[in-house]
Structure formats: C-alpha cells, structure tokens
Design a protein around this motif. Structure first.
Motif, PDB file in Angstrom:
ATOM      1  N   ARG A  51       0.844  -1.188   0.000  1.00 26.75           N
ATOM      2  CA  ARG A  51       0.000   0.000   0.000  1.00 26.75           C
ATOM      3  C   ARG A  51       0.883   1.243   0.000  1.00 26.75           C
ATOM      4  NH1 ARG A  51      -3.923  -0.426   3.543  1.00 26.75           N
ATOM      5  NH2 ARG A  51      -3.513  -2.434   4.551  1.00 26.75           N
ATOM      6  N   ILE A  53       2.489   4.466   1.450  1.00 29.98           N
ATOM      7  CA  ILE A  53       2.782   4.890   2.826  1.00 29.98           C
ATOM      8  C   ILE A  53       3.130   6.377   2.812  1.00 29.98           C
ATOM      9  CG2 ILE A  53       4.208   4.535   4.860  1.00 29.98           C
ATOM     10  CD1 ILE A  53       2.413   2.137   4.207  1.00 29.98           C
ATOM     11  N   THR A  54       2.303   7.168   3.463  1.00 27.05           N
ATOM     12  CA  THR A  54       2.424   8.624   3.405  1.00 27.05           C
ATOM     13  C   THR A  54       3.781   9.114   3.880  1.00 27.05           C
ATOM     14  OG1 THR A  54       0.039   8.866   3.729  1.00 27.05           O
ATOM     15  CG2 THR A  54       1.403  10.799   4.182  1.00 27.05           C
ATOM     16  N   ASP A  66      -1.362   2.511   6.743  1.00 26.25           N
ATOM     17  CA  ASP A  66      -0.650   3.736   6.379  1.00 26.25           C
ATOM     18  C   ASP A  66      -0.295   4.519   7.638  1.00 26.25           C
ATOM     19  OD1 ASP A  66       0.464   5.808   4.911  1.00 26.25           O
ATOM     20  OD2 ASP A  66      -1.467   6.772   4.501  1.00 26.25           O
TER      21      ASP A  66
END
Length: 217
Positions: A51, A53-54, A66
């Motif tokens: 996914r 990941i900020t 996240d």
C-alpha cells in the motif's frame, strides 16, 4: 506467507513483520531462537499487503496500515487499515483453531507495525491466547481500548520490548502503550535494551525464555 509446521506441533506463534519488511524478512528470528526440538512449534509469518505509505512519500511497500505522521495518535496508524489487518489476523487465528490448535497454545507476536496489529488483535480477541509479544511498537486507536477490550484479554500474558535509542518508534511511545495497558487493568512484562529500532542478541534470549514459559516448556 511462510508456514513452518514441524510434525507433532501443538503450539503456534504468529509473527507479524514491520513496515516494508515481509514474513521472509522476519524468518531468521525464528531460527535464532533455537527452540528445543522436544517442543515442536508451528510458526506462521504472513505478509502485509502492499500500500502507499504517506511518511515514505507515498511509495508502495508492504504495510499493515498507512502512517501519515508520528505527531498525533490518529496519524500514527490509519484506523480503517488497522482494523482490516487485525480482522485478517483474527481470521488466521480462527483457521488455526479450526485445525486443532487450542487458543491457549497460540502466541501473537509482532515487531513495530506488526506489534501494533498483534496487540490490536490480541486485546480484542474473544479467545484466551497463550500470550502477546510486542517489540519496538505502540498502540493504535488507544482511546478505543477500554470500550473494545475483550474479557479474555484481562488474563492475557503480555510482554513489551523496546530499544532505548529507537529513532523510528521513540521509547516514549512504548511507555505510552505500557501506561495505557496498565491503566486498563492489564499486567505486562517490560524490557528495555541499549539498541535502536532492531532486535538485539540479549533480547533474543529474553524472547526465547518468555516463549518457552508461555508454551509450557
């Protein structure tokens, strides 16, 4: 997912890896523990989904959830992702139980992000597990703990381990988790080590001893 299933295994440990890692990346830990062959233990090491990941500029990698930032508890772990991942691990627990592994012979363990999911799952699990082992980690959705904690969690053996010099998950975040759990009426074993965001050799000996005590050896 890596599934190490020796003949005669009646106990199991589910190991959850950290951000950007994989089940294979955590597998050397299992070998390093050198558990006795007289106590065959099944080790399951699932992979988190990939996914964006900020905090890593939106790059995709394996992550149980996240992380937007470490500034506020709600940003440390996106709650919807945490709940999805915890549901997946609860499903893995249910599968083990259906295969004949008694809940009280199953340990949930995790490092960093994996520890977040291990604790979130175990503290809400309706079955009494053998133990919860959390390494270099913190709590997700801490304000929801009291309202969601299962009755079974009240007798759950819990061990938290953290590095004094951790520059990824600050020691204060581990202490915050410890204080929250104790405020909820839970007892836990706590260990600190002169290390960063890692697993050190003295810690391996403590993990081994704790697991053997939980698994009845």
């Amino acid at each position: 997912m890596i599934d190490l299933h020796p003949d005669g295994a009646r106990h199991a440990v589910i190991w959850l890896h950290g951000l950007g890692d994989s089940g294979a990346g955590l597998a050397p830990l299992v070998d390093a523990l050198d558990l006795p062959t007289s106590l065959p233990v099944r080790h399951l090491l699932p992979d988190a989904p990939e996914r964006p990941i900020t905090i890593n500029m939106g790059h995709k990698m394996r992550g149980w959830y996240d992380i937007r930032s470490f500034e506020q508890p709600e940003d440390r772990a996106v709650e919807s992702h945490v709940r999805e991942s915890a549901a997946s691990i609860q499903g893995l627990l249910e599968r083990l139980i259906a295969e004949g592994f008694a809940p009280e012979r199953i340990v949930l363990a995790g490092f960093s992000q994996g520890g977040v999911i291990a604790s979130f799952t175990a503290l809400r699990c309706p079955q009494t597990l053998a133990g919860l082992l959390c390494m270099s980690t913190y709590l997700a959705a801490p304000d929801a703990l009291l309202g969601e904690m299962s009755e079974a969690a009240r007798s759950l053996p819990i061990c938290y381990m953290h590095g004094i010099y951790d520059d990824v998950v600050a020691l204060s975040m581990g202490w915050e988790a410890k204080n929250r759990l104790e405020a909820a009426g839970l007892a836990l074993e706590w260990h600190e080590y002169p290390m960063r965001h890692e697993i050190c050799r003295p810690q391996l000996a403590d993990i081994r001893a704790w697991l053997l005590a939980r698994l009845g050896a």
